[in-house]
Design a protein around this motif. Sequence first.
Motif, PDB file in Angstrom:
ATOM      1  N   LEU A  18      -3.193  -5.252  -5.936  1.00 32.41           N
ATOM      2  CA  LEU A  18      -3.719  -5.521  -7.275  1.00 32.41           C
ATOM      3  C   LEU A  18      -2.934  -6.657  -7.937  1.00 32.41           C
ATOM      4  CD1 LEU A  18      -4.362  -1.927  -8.653  1.00 32.41           C
ATOM      5  CD2 LEU A  18      -6.070  -3.737  -8.468  1.00 32.41           C
ATOM      6  N   GLN A  19      -1.627  -6.632  -7.753  1.00 33.39           N
ATOM      7  CA  GLN A  19      -0.801  -7.692  -8.318  1.00 33.39           C
ATOM      8  C   GLN A  19      -1.084  -9.038  -7.686  1.00 33.39           C
ATOM      9  OE1 GLN A  19       3.223  -6.228  -7.931  1.00 33.39           O
ATOM     10  NE2 GLN A  19       3.042  -4.918  -9.738  1.00 33.39           N
ATOM     11  N   LYS A  20      -1.681  -9.014  -6.495  1.00 31.81           N
ATOM     12  CA  LYS A  20      -2.061 -10.253  -5.824  1.00 31.81           C
ATOM     13  C   LYS A  20      -3.486 -10.682  -6.184  1.00 31.81           C
ATOM     14  CE  LYS A  20       0.919  -9.635  -1.770  1.00 31.81           C
ATOM     15  NZ  LYS A  20       0.963  -9.546  -0.284  1.00 31.81           N
ATOM     16  N   GLN A  62       4.083   2.785  -2.932  1.00 37.99           N
ATOM     17  CA  GLN A  62       5.397   2.663  -3.565  1.00 37.99           C
ATOM     18  C   GLN A  62       6.504   3.247  -2.706  1.00 37.99           C
ATOM     19  OE1 GLN A  62       4.862   4.426  -7.419  1.00 37.99           O
ATOM     20  NE2 GLN A  62       3.656   2.717  -8.197  1.00 37.99           N
ATOM     21  N   CYS A  98      -1.623   4.583  -4.531  1.00 38.87           N
ATOM     22  CA  CYS A  98      -0.522   3.750  -5.036  1.00 38.87           C
ATOM     23  C   CYS A  98       0.838   4.416  -4.812  1.00 38.87           C
ATOM     24  CB  CYS A  98      -0.694   3.470  -6.527  1.00 38.87           C
ATOM     25  SG  CYS A  98      -2.068   2.362  -6.878  1.00 38.87           S
ATOM     26  N   ILE A 119      -9.924  -8.686 -12.543  1.00 37.54           N
ATOM     27  CA  ILE A 119      -9.746  -9.170 -11.173  1.00 37.54           C
ATOM     28  C   ILE A 119     -11.062  -9.544 -10.516  1.00 37.54           C
ATOM     29  CG2 ILE A 119      -9.005  -8.484  -8.848  1.00 37.54           C
ATOM     30  CD1 ILE A 119      -6.865  -6.765 -10.183  1.00 37.54           C
ATOM     31  N   CYS A 126       1.942  -4.630  -3.640  1.00 36.87           N
ATOM     32  CA  CYS A 126       0.741  -4.233  -4.389  1.00 36.87           C
ATOM     33  C   CYS A 126      -0.334  -5.308  -4.295  1.00 36.87           C
ATOM     34  CB  CYS A 126       1.098  -3.982  -5.850  1.00 36.87           C
ATOM     35  SG  CYS A 126      -0.326  -3.512  -6.857  1.00 36.87           S
ATOM     36  N   LEU A 181      -8.371  -3.288 -16.069  1.00 38.41           N
ATOM     37  CA  LEU A 181      -7.588  -4.063 -15.098  1.00 38.41           C
ATOM     38  C   LEU A 181      -8.484  -4.610 -13.994  1.00 38.41           C
ATOM     39  CD1 LEU A 181      -4.945  -5.046 -13.812  1.00 38.41           C
ATOM     40  CD2 LEU A 181      -4.694  -2.774 -12.789  1.00 38.41           C
TER      41      LEU A 181
END
Length: 249
Positions: free
Chosen positions: A178-180, A170, A166, A225, A176, A221
């Motif tokens: 994960l955010q998707k 960044q 990660c 998902i 990201c 988290l």
Amino acid sequence: MADKKPKIAIVSLTDCEGCMFAILDQGVKFLELTKRLDIAEFHLIEDIEDTGSYDIAFIEGPPITKENFVCLKSLRARSKYVVALGNCAAEGGVNRMKDYDKKTCDLKHIYKDPKRIFNPKVQALDELIKVDFVVPGCPINGEEFIKFVYELLQGNIPKIPQRPVCYECQIRKIPCLLQKGEPCLGPIILGGCEAVCPNAGMICQGCRGPLKEIDPDFKKLLRKITTPKRIEELTEIYGIKDKVKDKLL
């Protein structure tokens, strides 16, 4: 009289030799490095087996054949430093998926006469011998390898910063995954790969192995998902399941 050059071996057990090609892909940088070394064994350059002692033995792949096991023990006995070269040597790699599948472990499902087949449990090198250092990745980062070798030649065991993939995303401003909603393992996997997979839109599947400390909240988290079965499948790809199962499964 000039100082004697350190003697090294770059040896392949059971693997695709992708890490060896990553070394050769360094081109001029690798040639410059060789000026400081006596490369006694590296079959992609010259197919000659050396039986002497080594300052450093780089070993790619896990032992699968009986000959592999003999070779591994011999290299450890003859080498000052042993370095696991790449994911297959460090974690067991994709070969280890065999051990996670009951059918492939049971040879009668594959071979007509399984009694003659040597089918050992796939193990990382450090489960069988003392390993002094690991060059992680599948394949390894060639530039990282060159850097590590220079440090080893100075008598230092290199230290890889315990930063996740990660961090690489960044600093490179990679979106990201994960955010998707993608089950990316980036938060728990050792960085240093320049996040090549996320940069190509692929989730991190853990080829560089897990961080020493894993955030326990990551399990929650990931479960939001995807399913536990999918998490298990992801951790089996590069042989890290046993190391992370208490934190993720």
